[in-house]
Write an enzyme that holds these catalytic residues in place. Structure first.
Site, short mmCIF file in Angstrom:
data_model
loop_
_atom_site.label_atom_id
_atom_site.label_comp_id
_atom_site.label_asym_id
_atom_site.label_seq_id
_atom_site.Cartn_x
_atom_site.Cartn_y
_atom_site.Cartn_z
N ASP A 10 -101.03 3.19 -14.36
CA ASP A 10 -101.26 3.69 -13.13
C ASP A 10 -102.99 3.91 -13.09
OD1 ASP A 10 -101.04 4.42 -10.40
OD2 ASP A 10 -100.89 6.51 -10.70
N HIS B 140 -98.64 -1.57 -13.85
CA HIS B 140 -98.89 -0.98 -12.65
C HIS B 140 -100.32 -0.26 -12.77
CE1 HIS B 140 -98.08 1.34 -8.94
NE2 HIS B 140 -98.91 2.16 -9.40
#
Length: 291
Positions: free
Chosen positions: A246, A27
């Protein structure tokens, strides 16, 4: 760049934890560069540039071999920056796109050929405008022939309302950041237990055990209060969890995390080599690289 936007950490530390061979950061994002890939007019924030070259350099520095790049809301439904990064990755990146109901089969195939393997549905109201659910059902039908999955981003108060809808989509669902539970309530609170039960009852539901920096109330000195939540999912559903940095951490307001410290969080939630191998290698490879 928005006046209150925090740029990503310029000098992350070298992780103490060595990730297993073949590990995937499942991610992360690319932003722009805006001069080449302008941000969407309807965006809710304007980030700093975070290029594919910077992402790939961080991947190598942290010890990962592959990335899953998720389309961010600042680029709206224009996936050009994402596709460009995938095409430049030499097969080491896969993507999750954001598309509209009018997306054509031909456009989907072009993205598939570049490495896109899913679409993201965002329900976080501060980031996106409301979209009728019929639009999402239409998109879900279009991607099924390609074998794509759906990534969903929502906050815990909206989960109960979304449950039936998620099951009706009829494909693999990956929930971002554990559904953003309220950490203050504790891991055994009915709110988080509802999510655990949902995963237990529905084998097509996966979860990312990422973003302790977004969820923690105790702060960046270890993100200790998030550990029980992530650990619970990793140990209960070892074959349906993913992890990601992230990077470049859009819309963080409290602090900007050190990506090396985030990697050191992994062995605290996946406490054995077998769990680490599943979380970082086997699961993302099965979902994104199995042809």
């Amino acid at each position: 760049m928005s006046s209150d936007y925090l740029p990503f950490h310029a000098n992350p530390s070298q992780p103490e934890f060595k990730v297993p061979a073949g590990a995937v950061d499942a991610h992360c994002h690319v932003f722009g560069p805006a001069a080449e890939f302008p941000f969407a007019p309807e965006r809710k924030y304007t980030p700093c540039d975070a290029s594919k070259h910077q992402l790939f350099a961080l991947r190598d520095f942290l010890g990962f071999e592959r990335n899953v790049i998720v389309q961010a809301t600042c680029h709206g439904k224009n996936n050009d920056a994402l596709v460009d990064a995938l095409n430049a990755s030499n097969g080491k990146a896969r993507g999750v796109a954001s598309v509209g109901a009018d997306i054509s089969t031909e456009e989907l195939q072009i993205m598939h050929d570049a490495g896109v393997r899913g679409v993201r549905f965002n329900f976080v109201k501060r980031l996106v405008d409301n979209t009728p659910r019929e639009v999402f059902f239409n998109i879900a039908e279009k991607i099924k022939p390609l074998g794509w999955h759906i990534v969903v981003y929502f906050e815990a108060p909206d989960f109960e309302d979304l449950k039936p809808f998620l099951l009706e989509l009829g494909t693999t669902i990956v929930v971002d950041h554990m559904g953003r539970p309220d950490i203050a309530l504790g891991v055994d609170h009915p709110q988080f237990q509802s999510f655990v039960n949902f995963m237990a009852d529905n084998e097509q539901i996966w979860s990312k055990v990422s973003c302790p920096e977004r969820l923690s109330l105790s702060g960046p000195n270890g993100y200790d209060d998030v550990v029980p939540f992530s650990k619970r999912l990793v140990e209960t559903f070892p074959d349906r969890v993913l992890w990601g940095t992230d990077w470049p951490h859009p819309n963080m307001t409290s602090h900007m995390p050190d990506d090396g410290m985030l990697v050191n969080f992994i062995p605290r939630i996946a406490t054995t080599e077998a769990l680490q191998q599943a979380l970082l290698v086997n699961n993302p490879m099965r979902l994104y690289w199995q042809e």
